[in-house]
Scaffold this motif. Structure first.
Motif, PDB file in Angstrom:
ATOM      1  N   ASN A  51       0.851  -1.205   0.000  1.00 25.30           N
ATOM      2  CA  ASN A  51       0.000   0.000   0.000  1.00 25.30           C
ATOM      3  C   ASN A  51       0.880   1.247   0.000  1.00 25.30           C
ATOM      4  O   ASN A  51       0.707   2.162  -0.812  1.00 25.30           O
ATOM      5  CB  ASN A  51      -0.892  -0.032   1.250  1.00 25.30           C
ATOM      6  CG  ASN A  51      -1.849   1.144   1.348  1.00 25.30           C
ATOM      7  OD1 ASN A  51      -2.168   1.789   0.340  1.00 25.30           O
ATOM      8  ND2 ASN A  51      -2.324   1.429   2.549  1.00 25.30           N
ATOM      9  N   ARG A  52       1.869   1.257   0.876  1.00 24.98           N
ATOM     10  CA  ARG A  52       2.729   2.437   1.032  1.00 24.98           C
ATOM     11  C   ARG A  52       3.671   2.621  -0.167  1.00 24.98           C
ATOM     12  O   ARG A  52       3.847   3.735  -0.661  1.00 24.98           O
ATOM     13  CB  ARG A  52       3.526   2.293   2.342  1.00 24.98           C
ATOM     14  CG  ARG A  52       4.348   3.491   2.692  1.00 24.98           C
ATOM     15  CD  ARG A  52       3.458   4.675   3.073  1.00 24.98           C
ATOM     16  NE  ARG A  52       4.259   5.867   3.310  1.00 24.98           N
ATOM     17  CZ  ARG A  52       4.553   6.767   2.360  1.00 24.98           C
ATOM     18  NH1 ARG A  52       4.113   6.596   1.124  1.00 24.98           N
ATOM     19  NH2 ARG A  52       5.272   7.816   2.652  1.00 24.98           N
ATOM     20  N   ILE A  53       4.262   1.516  -0.623  1.00 22.08           N
ATOM     21  CA  ILE A  53       5.213   1.598  -1.747  1.00 22.08           C
ATOM     22  C   ILE A  53       4.464   2.013  -3.017  1.00 22.08           C
ATOM     23  O   ILE A  53       4.905   2.891  -3.764  1.00 22.08           O
ATOM     24  CB  ILE A  53       5.956   0.247  -1.960  1.00 22.08           C
ATOM     25  CG1 ILE A  53       6.868  -0.050  -0.755  1.00 22.08           C
ATOM     26  CG2 ILE A  53       6.764   0.265  -3.259  1.00 22.08           C
ATOM     27  CD1 ILE A  53       7.450  -1.457  -0.717  1.00 22.08           C
ATOM     28  N   SER A  54       3.301   1.404  -3.246  1.00 23.84           N
ATOM     29  CA  SER A  54       2.523   1.727  -4.447  1.00 23.84           C
ATOM     30  C   SER A  54       2.034   3.179  -4.414  1.00 23.84           C
ATOM     31  O   SER A  54       2.059   3.875  -5.432  1.00 23.84           O
ATOM     32  CB  SER A  54       1.344   0.763  -4.573  1.00 23.84           C
ATOM     33  OG  SER A  54       0.758   0.887  -5.834  1.00 23.84           O
ATOM     34  N   GLU A  55       1.621   3.632  -3.224  1.00 26.45           N
ATOM     35  CA  GLU A  55       1.207   5.039  -3.080  1.00 26.45           C
ATOM     36  C   GLU A  55       2.361   5.955  -3.482  1.00 26.45           C
ATOM     37  O   GLU A  55       2.184   6.894  -4.268  1.00 26.45           O
ATOM     38  CB  GLU A  55       0.832   5.341  -1.624  1.00 26.45           C
ATOM     39  CG  GLU A  55       0.500   6.810  -1.385  1.00 26.45           C
ATOM     40  CD  GLU A  55       0.769   7.268   0.048  1.00 26.45           C
ATOM     41  OE1 GLU A  55       1.496   6.574   0.795  1.00 26.45           O
ATOM     42  OE2 GLU A  55       0.263   8.332   0.416  1.00 26.45           O
ATOM     43  N   TYR A  56       3.542   5.658  -2.984  1.00 18.23           N
ATOM     44  CA  TYR A  56       4.711   6.509  -3.260  1.00 18.23           C
ATOM     45  C   TYR A  56       5.031   6.499  -4.766  1.00 18.23           C
ATOM     46  O   TYR A  56       5.247   7.564  -5.359  1.00 18.23           O
ATOM     47  CB  TYR A  56       5.919   6.011  -2.445  1.00 18.23           C
ATOM     48  CG  TYR A  56       7.167   6.760  -2.785  1.00 18.23           C
ATOM     49  CD1 TYR A  56       7.393   8.036  -2.272  1.00 18.23           C
ATOM     50  CD2 TYR A  56       8.112   6.222  -3.661  1.00 18.23           C
ATOM     51  CE1 TYR A  56       8.531   8.756  -2.618  1.00 18.23           C
ATOM     52  CE2 TYR A  56       9.248   6.938  -4.011  1.00 18.23           C
ATOM     53  CZ  TYR A  56       9.445   8.196  -3.489  1.00 18.23           C
ATOM     54  OH  TYR A  56      10.561   8.912  -3.840  1.00 18.23           O
ATOM     55  N   LEU A  57       5.032   5.322  -5.372  1.00 12.11           N
ATOM     56  CA  LEU A  57       5.413   5.243  -6.794  1.00 12.11           C
ATOM     57  C   LEU A  57       4.351   5.895  -7.688  1.00 12.11           C
ATOM     58  O   LEU A  57       4.694   6.638  -8.617  1.00 12.11           O
ATOM     59  CB  LEU A  57       5.663   3.783  -7.203  1.00 12.11           C
ATOM     60  CG  LEU A  57       6.868   3.123  -6.509  1.00 12.11           C
ATOM     61  CD1 LEU A  57       6.952   1.646  -6.875  1.00 12.11           C
ATOM     62  CD2 LEU A  57       8.188   3.829  -6.863  1.00 12.11           C
ATOM     63  N   GLY A 164      14.759   5.208 -13.083  1.00 15.57           N
ATOM     64  CA  GLY A 164      15.496   6.303 -12.441  1.00 15.57           C
ATOM     65  C   GLY A 164      15.333   6.271 -10.931  1.00 15.57           C
ATOM     66  O   GLY A 164      16.311   6.387 -10.191  1.00 15.57           O
ATOM     67  N   ILE A 165      14.087   6.098 -10.474  1.00  9.92           N
ATOM     68  CA  ILE A 165      13.822   6.051  -9.024  1.00  9.92           C
ATOM     69  C   ILE A 165      14.630   4.918  -8.392  1.00  9.92           C
ATOM     70  O   ILE A 165      15.319   5.097  -7.393  1.00  9.92           O
ATOM     71  CB  ILE A 165      12.307   5.830  -8.734  1.00  9.92           C
ATOM     72  CG1 ILE A 165      11.473   7.023  -9.207  1.00  9.92           C
ATOM     73  CG2 ILE A 165      12.067   5.545  -7.250  1.00  9.92           C
ATOM     74  CD1 ILE A 165       9.955   6.781  -9.128  1.00  9.92           C
ATOM     75  N   PHE A 166      14.543   3.731  -8.997  1.00  9.76           N
ATOM     76  CA  PHE A 166      15.192   2.573  -8.377  1.00  9.76           C
ATOM     77  C   PHE A 166      16.720   2.641  -8.506  1.00  9.76           C
ATOM     78  O   PHE A 166      17.434   2.278  -7.574  1.00  9.76           O
ATOM     79  CB  PHE A 166      14.620   1.266  -8.944  1.00  9.76           C
ATOM     80  CG  PHE A 166      13.247   0.957  -8.393  1.00  9.76           C
ATOM     81  CD1 PHE A 166      13.073   0.726  -7.033  1.00  9.76           C
ATOM     82  CD2 PHE A 166      12.116   0.913  -9.205  1.00  9.76           C
ATOM     83  CE1 PHE A 166      11.813   0.452  -6.492  1.00  9.76           C
ATOM     84  CE2 PHE A 166      10.851   0.654  -8.681  1.00  9.76           C
ATOM     85  CZ  PHE A 166      10.709   0.415  -7.326  1.00  9.76           C
ATOM     86  N   ILE A 199       1.800  -0.739  -8.111  1.00 11.28           N
ATOM     87  CA  ILE A 199       3.195  -1.025  -8.487  1.00 11.28           C
ATOM     88  C   ILE A 199       3.931  -1.247  -7.170  1.00 11.28           C
ATOM     89  O   ILE A 199       4.002  -0.346  -6.326  1.00 11.28           O
ATOM     90  CB  ILE A 199       3.859   0.130  -9.274  1.00 11.28           C
ATOM     91  CG1 ILE A 199       3.030   0.474 -10.526  1.00 11.28           C
ATOM     92  CG2 ILE A 199       5.289  -0.255  -9.662  1.00 11.28           C
ATOM     93  CD1 ILE A 199       3.612   1.622 -11.361  1.00 11.28           C
ATOM     94  N   SER A 200       4.418  -2.466  -6.981  1.00 16.04           N
ATOM     95  CA  SER A 200       5.008  -2.848  -5.694  1.00 16.04           C
ATOM     96  C   SER A 200       5.965  -4.013  -5.925  1.00 16.04           C
ATOM     97  O   SER A 200       6.046  -4.522  -7.038  1.00 16.04           O
ATOM     98  CB  SER A 200       3.871  -3.276  -4.756  1.00 16.04           C
ATOM     99  OG  SER A 200       3.369  -4.532  -5.197  1.00 16.04           O
ATOM    100  N   LEU A 238      13.533   3.714  -0.227  1.00 19.75           N
ATOM    101  CA  LEU A 238      12.718   4.797  -0.811  1.00 19.75           C
ATOM    102  C   LEU A 238      12.489   5.919   0.199  1.00 19.75           C
ATOM    103  O   LEU A 238      11.840   6.920  -0.103  1.00 19.75           O
ATOM    104  CB  LEU A 238      11.364   4.257  -1.292  1.00 19.75           C
ATOM    105  CG  LEU A 238      11.363   3.395  -2.563  1.00 19.75           C
ATOM    106  CD1 LEU A 238      10.004   2.733  -2.762  1.00 19.75           C
ATOM    107  CD2 LEU A 238      11.732   4.214  -3.797  1.00 19.75           C
ATOM    108  N   ASN A 239      12.979   5.684   1.421  1.00 21.59           N
ATOM    109  CA  ASN A 239      12.862   6.662   2.499  1.00 21.59           C
ATOM    110  C   ASN A 239      11.410   6.876   2.937  1.00 21.59           C
ATOM    111  O   ASN A 239      11.003   7.975   3.281  1.00 21.59           O
ATOM    112  CB  ASN A 239      13.516   7.996   2.087  1.00 21.59           C
ATOM    113  CG  ASN A 239      13.873   8.855   3.285  1.00 21.59           C
ATOM    114  OD1 ASN A 239      14.052   8.336   4.387  1.00 21.59           O
ATOM    115  ND2 ASN A 239      13.944  10.159   3.080  1.00 21.59           N
ATOM    116  N   ILE A 240      10.646   5.783   2.879  1.00 23.50           N
ATOM    117  CA  ILE A 240       9.265   5.862   3.346  1.00 23.50           C
ATOM    118  C   ILE A 240       9.063   4.959   4.569  1.00 23.50           C
ATOM    119  O   ILE A 240       7.961   4.727   5.005  1.00 23.50           O
ATOM    120  CB  ILE A 240       8.239   5.543   2.216  1.00 23.50           C
ATOM    121  CG1 ILE A 240       8.539   4.226   1.525  1.00 23.50           C
ATOM    122  CG2 ILE A 240       8.205   6.690   1.205  1.00 23.50           C
ATOM    123  CD1 ILE A 240       7.559   3.847   0.423  1.00 23.50           C
TER     124      ILE A 240
END
Ligand code: TMP
Ligand code: ASP
Length: 263
Positions: A51-57, A164-166, A199-200, A238-240
């Motif tokens: 939930n958190r990773i997908s929200e961020y991406l 780029g993010i990864f 996306i996770s 990802l610093n989340i």
């Protein structure tokens, strides 16, 4: 806003209605499946992390001009999303050969693809999500040519942004699967294509750049263990995830201390 009845339950998520028109709630379960649900497990804390990773991406993609279904994260397991008519196609992008590509075509594991490879799969569990061509999509009217042209472009842009993010956090984006839906734009009176689903680490292959350690659902598919630790590692990089969360303290089957940083 009130949560209503269950509209749909998939393998890893549930969709609930709300009392607001055009909006639904996406709930992330801890269930994991592989090989078309032949293998099943409950991995405590997975839903919260996805939930958190997908929200961020999705938020980051949105900031880069990719329209998505995400409105906002509501709590640890739920997101408010725009109700979309899901196109029954899974769009898979591959940067490095692994998984079904190596099995199907005998391409050597780890081959770096000269340019990203986009594949289409028919989203149908009974048939085991078979690979298809664009011609099948048009022939059976799963999507229009104009929609697929938009999606192809968006998908390649998403690959560039996600890579780029990864890369920035020491992770290779090996491949991933995304889905799209149609939402009605009242002002323009047209259906718009939006990035949907999630996306996770469930839907991507993520390898540590230096060690090639798998930080994704392949840990479950291949019985490599430490699944939650790998997902937490992605969130931490990802610093989340707060630094003080000690991933070595996490035990399977126990409640995981997941406190997320507000960004
Ligand atoms: P594959 O190599 O098994 O075809 O998988 C390609 C990518 O798609 C990989 O990142 C995992 C993801 N994927 C899903 O998200 N859902 C699925 O059902 C499958 C088969 C793959
Ligand atoms: N999600 C798919 C399933 O169960 C497969 C996978 O992700 O490997 O069936």
């Amino acid at each position: 806003m009130n949560k209503g009845k269950k509209l749909y339950e998939g393998k890893a998520k549930i969709i609930y209605s709300t009392n607001e028109k055009g909006l639904v709630i996406q709930h992330f379960k801890d269930d994991a499946t592989a090989f078309n649900a032949l293998k099943k497990a409950n991995i405590e804390g997975k839903g919260v992390l996805n939930n958190r990773i997908s929200e961020y991406l999705l938020n980051t993609l949105d900031q880069c001009g990719i329209p998505t279904h995400l409105v906002k994260r509501l709590n640890m397991r739920e997101q408010l999303i725009r109700q979309a008519e899901i196109i029954p196609v899974e769009f898979v992008v591959r940067n490095i050969a692994t998984g079904s590509l190596t099995k199907r075509l005998g391409i050597s594991e780890g081959t770096i693809l000269e340019k990203p490879l986009l594949e289409y799969y028919y989203k149908n569990d009974e048939l085991g999500d078979p690979i298809i061509s664009k011609e099948h999509i048009y022939s059976f009217e799963w999507a229009k040519k104009s929609e697929i042209e938009t999606i192809d472009q968006m998908t390649m842009r998403i690959n560039d942004i996600l890579q780029g993010i990864f890369r920035g956090i020491g992770i290779k984006l090996v491949d991933f699967k995304i889905e799209y839906g149609r939402v009605w734009n009242k002002e323009k009176e047209i259906n718009e294509i939006v990035l949907a689903d999630e996306i996770s680490p469930d839907t991507c292959r993520l390898w540590d750049i230096k060690t090639e350690k798998k930080l994704d659902k392949d840990r479950f598919r291949k019985d490599l263990g430490n699944i939650i630790e790998a997902y937490q590692e992605v969130a931490r990089r990802l610093n989340i995830m707060p630094e003080e969360t000690n991933i070595s303290e996490v035990n399977f089957g126990k409640t995981i201390p997941l406190k997320f940083k507000k960004k």
